[in-house]
Design a protein around this motif. Sequence first.
Motif, PDB file in Angstrom:
ATOM      1  N   SER A 156       0.848  -1.188   0.000  1.00  0.00           N
ATOM      2  CA  SER A 156       0.000   0.000   0.000  1.00  0.00           C
ATOM      3  C   SER A 156       0.881   1.235   0.000  1.00  0.00           C
ATOM      4  N   ALA A 157       0.297   2.358  -0.405  1.00  0.00           N
ATOM      5  CA  ALA A 157       1.023   3.625  -0.397  1.00  0.00           C
ATOM      6  C   ALA A 157       0.037   4.762  -0.275  1.00  0.00           C
ATOM      7  N   GLN A 158       0.406   5.784   0.461  1.00  0.00           N
ATOM      8  CA  GLN A 158      -0.415   6.961   0.642  1.00  0.00           C
ATOM      9  C   GLN A 158       0.438   8.214   0.464  1.00  0.00           C
ATOM     10  N   LEU A 159      -0.224   9.298   0.159  1.00  0.00           N
ATOM     11  CA  LEU A 159       0.412  10.614   0.134  1.00  0.00           C
ATOM     12  C   LEU A 159      -0.101  11.395   1.327  1.00  0.00           C
ATOM     13  N   LEU A 160       0.824  11.818   2.189  1.00  0.00           N
ATOM     14  CA  LEU A 160       0.473  12.603   3.367  1.00  0.00           C
ATOM     15  C   LEU A 160       0.717  14.081   3.081  1.00  0.00           C
ATOM     16  N   VAL A 161      -0.222  14.912   3.507  1.00  0.00           N
ATOM     17  CA  VAL A 161      -0.085  16.359   3.387  1.00  0.00           C
ATOM     18  C   VAL A 161      -0.074  16.938   4.796  1.00  0.00           C
ATOM     19  N   LEU A 162       1.052  17.574   5.184  1.00  0.00           N
ATOM     20  CA  LEU A 162       1.217  18.115   6.533  1.00  0.00           C
ATOM     21  C   LEU A 162       1.360  19.630   6.501  1.00  0.00           C
ATOM     22  N   ASP A 163       0.981  20.267   7.581  1.00  0.00           N
ATOM     23  CA  ASP A 163       1.258  21.687   7.755  1.00  0.00           C
ATOM     24  C   ASP A 163       2.747  21.848   8.045  1.00  0.00           C
ATOM     25  N   ALA A 164       3.429  22.689   7.271  1.00  0.00           N
ATOM     26  CA  ALA A 164       4.885  22.806   7.397  1.00  0.00           C
ATOM     27  C   ALA A 164       5.308  23.380   8.740  1.00  0.00           C
ATOM     28  N   ARG A 165       4.473  24.166   9.395  1.00  0.00           N
ATOM     29  CA  ARG A 165       4.864  24.795  10.662  1.00  0.00           C
ATOM     30  C   ARG A 165       4.613  23.903  11.865  1.00  0.00           C
ATOM     31  N   THR A 166       3.532  23.116  11.808  1.00  0.00           N
ATOM     32  CA  THR A 166       3.164  22.320  12.975  1.00  0.00           C
ATOM     33  C   THR A 166       3.302  20.817  12.766  1.00  0.00           C
ATOM     34  N   GLY A 167       3.376  20.368  11.524  1.00  0.00           N
ATOM     35  CA  GLY A 167       3.417  18.941  11.251  1.00  0.00           C
ATOM     36  C   GLY A 167       2.054  18.283  11.312  1.00  0.00           C
TER      37      GLY A 167
END
Length: 457
Positions: free
Chosen positions: A393-404
Amino acid sequence: MKDRLDGWTWNSGGSDTEADSGPPSRGQYAVPRIRRTPAESARASAAWIHARWIKLVTVVTVLALAIGGWQTYKYLTRYHEQISGTHGSFPSALGTAAPERPDRVLPSGSGAPVGVVGGLVLHERDNGIAADNVRTDRTYWHYGREKTALISESVVSGAVVLWYEDGLAVSVDLHSGKPRWHTKVAGKVRDSGDRVWPSANTVIINQRDRLTGLSGRSGKQLWSIAPPKGCRGWELRPPLDLSGTEAFDATDCSGSLDGLYGVDPASGRSRWHLQDPYLDYGRLGDHTLVTLTPVGSLVTVDVSGAWPRTHSAFLAHHLDLRAISDGMVILSSADDTSFTARQVSNDSSSKALWTVKADKGSELGLPRTADNRVYIPQYQPSAKAKQKKTHGSAQLLVLDARTGHELHRTELPDSLYGNPDDLDVGMMAVLGAKYGVVRVGLSGFLVSPEDQVTLAE
């Protein structure tokens, strides 16, 4: 005796002057002179001038068409070009920034992928470039050349610059698909690799024996520089793009000449030389470089002046530098199961911002920061999944650059991880995030279209 009647003149038979006047022409008569009125003379002159003008214009037109046709034929056959398009209206971009919730898979075209520019997806095809509509995958235009091979390409100032094996650089307009200029670059093309780089309005051709700067607008050669004295060549890898400077690696140098050289892209003049054994630097700021040494020290270099100033601070062993953005680095653990973001100052001092850990059995791929977000691929290598008798399986994670903080996660197609041999080529990576799309694929040089996917909201 001379008689006149209705404009005819003749001599009478008994004239005494007959013998002196000589024999009459045309049997005793002469052709009369026709007299025209001024109006008739003007019309005749105008008709003569008009006839001659028509002939002149016809001759000039035929010559112009012949010369133009010959020049067009010579122009096209000189470079052996094949041009097709444009087809339809110019496609607009899906957005101006990277998407926050990319979960829609866009169609992917044939040919090695190059990247997304606005509403166009560029692919290598037939010794050239095809520009496809990002929404429909239909070809908008295609440019190629025969009898030579495409070496490298780069997008510069609204055009894509192609560099061929015969040394010819061609700038193709992104909107029309037609060449803007052609320039022959001196030197033989002996090595493969990425060697065309944009820097503002300058195109830099990177060869082992020279760097050449071309005007992005006209193709005119601006400068050409050989490797520094004592060095055998320039490294064939991307330069570091700083404010007003491009940093290139010089290789095979004697003594202490190895290292980075800051080159002014407008003039080709060398601005500074960084003598250092650690060449895996990245851009931390406009005039700051950063790298992580094998023993775990974070090194920053200020190159704003003529002499680089270096600072270092020890962090920890068994760390790898995975991404760099303005003032921030992302470090990974040795097994790529966790990432830590640190804010870094010019003097190498830093502080931790956040940490993200992969799901159990998964690894984190090469991330990319864009528009205050961090995009991270998370995947379970198919080799490990096969050992555990489970589907990868594989996913793309999108995080806030300042808080993670995780903003979004989406499943990736199994074409990215279904072949165990593909993962030996390189890590899964975010290859681009802009114009409303995110591209995810495998890092490395031998990447096929099936090894990449483009996502949009």
